[in-house]
Design an enzyme around this catalytic site. Sequence first.
Site, PDB file in Angstrom:
ATOM      1  N   HIS A  17       0.837  -1.211   0.000  1.00  0.00           N
ATOM      2  CA  HIS A  17       0.000   0.000   0.000  1.00  0.00           C
ATOM      3  C   HIS A  17       0.871   1.261   0.000  1.00  0.00           C
ATOM      4  O   HIS A  17       0.597   2.222  -0.706  1.00  0.00           O
ATOM      5  CB  HIS A  17      -0.884   0.053   1.255  1.00  0.00           C
ATOM      6  CG  HIS A  17      -1.900  -1.042   1.384  1.00  0.00           C
ATOM      7  ND1 HIS A  17      -1.999  -1.836   2.500  1.00  0.00           N
ATOM      8  CD2 HIS A  17      -2.870  -1.475   0.533  1.00  0.00           C
ATOM      9  CE1 HIS A  17      -2.990  -2.699   2.345  1.00  0.00           C
ATOM     10  NE2 HIS A  17      -3.537  -2.514   1.162  1.00  0.00           N
ATOM     11  N   LYS A  41     -16.538  -7.352   6.307  1.00  0.00           N
ATOM     12  CA  LYS A  41     -15.320  -8.033   6.759  1.00  0.00           C
ATOM     13  C   LYS A  41     -15.206  -7.881   8.278  1.00  0.00           C
ATOM     14  O   LYS A  41     -15.652  -6.879   8.818  1.00  0.00           O
ATOM     15  CB  LYS A  41     -14.094  -7.377   6.112  1.00  0.00           C
ATOM     16  CG  LYS A  41     -14.018  -7.566   4.607  1.00  0.00           C
ATOM     17  CD  LYS A  41     -12.710  -7.025   4.041  1.00  0.00           C
ATOM     18  CE  LYS A  41     -12.618  -7.216   2.534  1.00  0.00           C
ATOM     19  NZ  LYS A  41     -11.374  -6.685   1.972  1.00  0.00           N
ATOM     20  N   ARG A  90      -2.315  -5.966  -8.228  1.00  0.00           N
ATOM     21  CA  ARG A  90      -1.208  -6.871  -7.932  1.00  0.00           C
ATOM     22  C   ARG A  90      -1.058  -7.928  -9.018  1.00  0.00           C
ATOM     23  O   ARG A  90      -0.011  -8.112  -9.585  1.00  0.00           O
ATOM     24  CB  ARG A  90      -1.448  -7.585  -6.597  1.00  0.00           C
ATOM     25  CG  ARG A  90      -0.997  -6.798  -5.425  1.00  0.00           C
ATOM     26  CD  ARG A  90      -1.579  -7.364  -4.168  1.00  0.00           C
ATOM     27  NE  ARG A  90      -3.026  -7.235  -4.177  1.00  0.00           N
ATOM     28  CZ  ARG A  90      -3.797  -7.493  -3.147  1.00  0.00           C
ATOM     29  NH1 ARG A  90      -3.275  -7.931  -2.035  1.00  0.00           N
ATOM     30  NH2 ARG A  90      -5.099  -7.318  -3.224  1.00  0.00           N
ATOM     31  N   SER A 128      -2.790  -7.740   3.155  1.00  0.00           N
ATOM     32  CA  SER A 128      -3.019  -7.567   4.593  1.00  0.00           C
ATOM     33  C   SER A 128      -3.348  -8.918   5.236  1.00  0.00           C
ATOM     34  O   SER A 128      -2.936  -9.180   6.366  1.00  0.00           O
ATOM     35  CB  SER A 128      -4.172  -6.591   4.831  1.00  0.00           C
ATOM     36  OG  SER A 128      -3.884  -5.341   4.270  1.00  0.00           O
TER      37      SER A 128
HETATM   38  P1  ADP Z   1      -9.819  -3.674  -0.268  1.00  0.00           P
HETATM   39  O1  ADP Z   1     -10.569  -4.381   0.803  1.00  0.00           O
HETATM   40  O2  ADP Z   1     -10.489  -2.448  -0.794  1.00  0.00           O
HETATM   41  O3  ADP Z   1      -9.267  -4.559  -1.365  1.00  0.00           O
HETATM   42  P2  ADP Z   1      -7.090  -3.433   0.667  1.00  0.00           P
HETATM   43  O4  ADP Z   1      -6.627  -2.669   1.851  1.00  0.00           O
HETATM   44  O5  ADP Z   1      -6.856  -4.909   0.667  1.00  0.00           O
HETATM   45  O6  ADP Z   1      -8.591  -3.052   0.528  1.00  0.00           O
HETATM   46  O7  ADP Z   1      -6.447  -2.828  -0.653  1.00  0.00           O
HETATM   47  C1  ADP Z   1      -6.612  -1.492  -1.037  1.00  0.00           C
HETATM   48  C2  ADP Z   1      -6.022  -1.284  -2.416  1.00  0.00           C
HETATM   49  O8  ADP Z   1      -4.631  -1.532  -2.386  1.00  0.00           O
HETATM   50  C3  ADP Z   1      -6.580  -2.202  -3.503  1.00  0.00           C
HETATM   51  O9  ADP Z   1      -6.621  -1.476  -4.715  1.00  0.00           O
HETATM   52  C4  ADP Z   1      -5.555  -3.316  -3.571  1.00  0.00           C
HETATM   53  O10 ADP Z   1      -5.549  -3.934  -4.855  1.00  0.00           O
HETATM   54  C5  ADP Z   1      -4.295  -2.527  -3.336  1.00  0.00           C
HETATM   55  N1  ADP Z   1      -3.224  -3.363  -2.777  1.00  0.00           N
HETATM   56  C6  ADP Z   1      -3.292  -4.222  -1.739  1.00  0.00           C
HETATM   57  N2  ADP Z   1      -2.105  -4.824  -1.524  1.00  0.00           N
HETATM   58  C7  ADP Z   1      -1.267  -4.327  -2.468  1.00  0.00           C
HETATM   59  C8  ADP Z   1       0.104  -4.577  -2.807  1.00  0.00           C
HETATM   60  N3  ADP Z   1       0.826  -5.468  -2.166  1.00  0.00           N
HETATM   61  N4  ADP Z   1       0.626  -3.868  -3.839  1.00  0.00           N
HETATM   62  C9  ADP Z   1      -0.127  -2.996  -4.527  1.00  0.00           C
HETATM   63  N5  ADP Z   1      -1.424  -2.731  -4.272  1.00  0.00           N
HETATM   64  C10 ADP Z   1      -1.981  -3.380  -3.264  1.00  0.00           C
END
Ligand code: ADP
Length: 161
Positions: A17, A41, A90, A128
């Site tokens: 992130h 969630k 990703r 996460s």
């Molecule tokens: P959500 O529940 O909205 O998917 P996340 O916190 O998991 O929330 O992810 C938020 C954003 O960050 C999404 O667009 C996700 O694809 C992106 N994201 C999550 N992990 C990574 C990573 N390792 N590298 C790049 N983008 C990421």
Amino acid sequence: MKKAIYPGSFDPVTYGHLDIIKRAAMIFDEITVSVLNNSGKSPLFSIEERVKILKEVTKDMPNVKVDSFNGLLVEHAKKSGADVVIRGLRAITDFEYELQLSQTNRKLCDQVDTVFLTTSLDYAYLSSSTVKEVASYGGDISKFVPPYVAEMVYRKYQKGE
Ligand code: ADP
């Protein structure tokens, strides 16, 4: 002034992130990282905790703000004065869901567009959920999240929350 919003669960924020946040902050004048209050969630951290953690890890980035929201993303984007939504991609597995989400948002509000940043290869595997799973078994998460975040995550599991 070009403002963008980067929404997500951030439960917790990872180096993946942060990489997206840093890169988006170089493209746009102002980025608001918005923690989504997602009732679907069951999170490890409360919304307030996630906002606090995000503020701490982005404190050296002057054009990055942090907030949270309930309800429709496009409404929150409009209220924040942002006409761009940032999402990270990703792998191909993210693509279908993200495409559908961005098209739905565009149907709901055609002033708001989505910009995708592809993850750096270093963080392509990172999520996460992986961080939480490794930490729950006492594994080392120092390669996945900043030290402050790691401490907060371990603290949660020590308390058995
Ligand atoms: P959500 O529940 O909205 O998917 P996340 O916190 O998991 O929330 O992810 C938020 C954003 O960050 C999404 O667009 C996700 O694809 C992106 N994201 C999550 N992990 C990574 C990573 N390792 N590298 C790049 N983008 C990421």
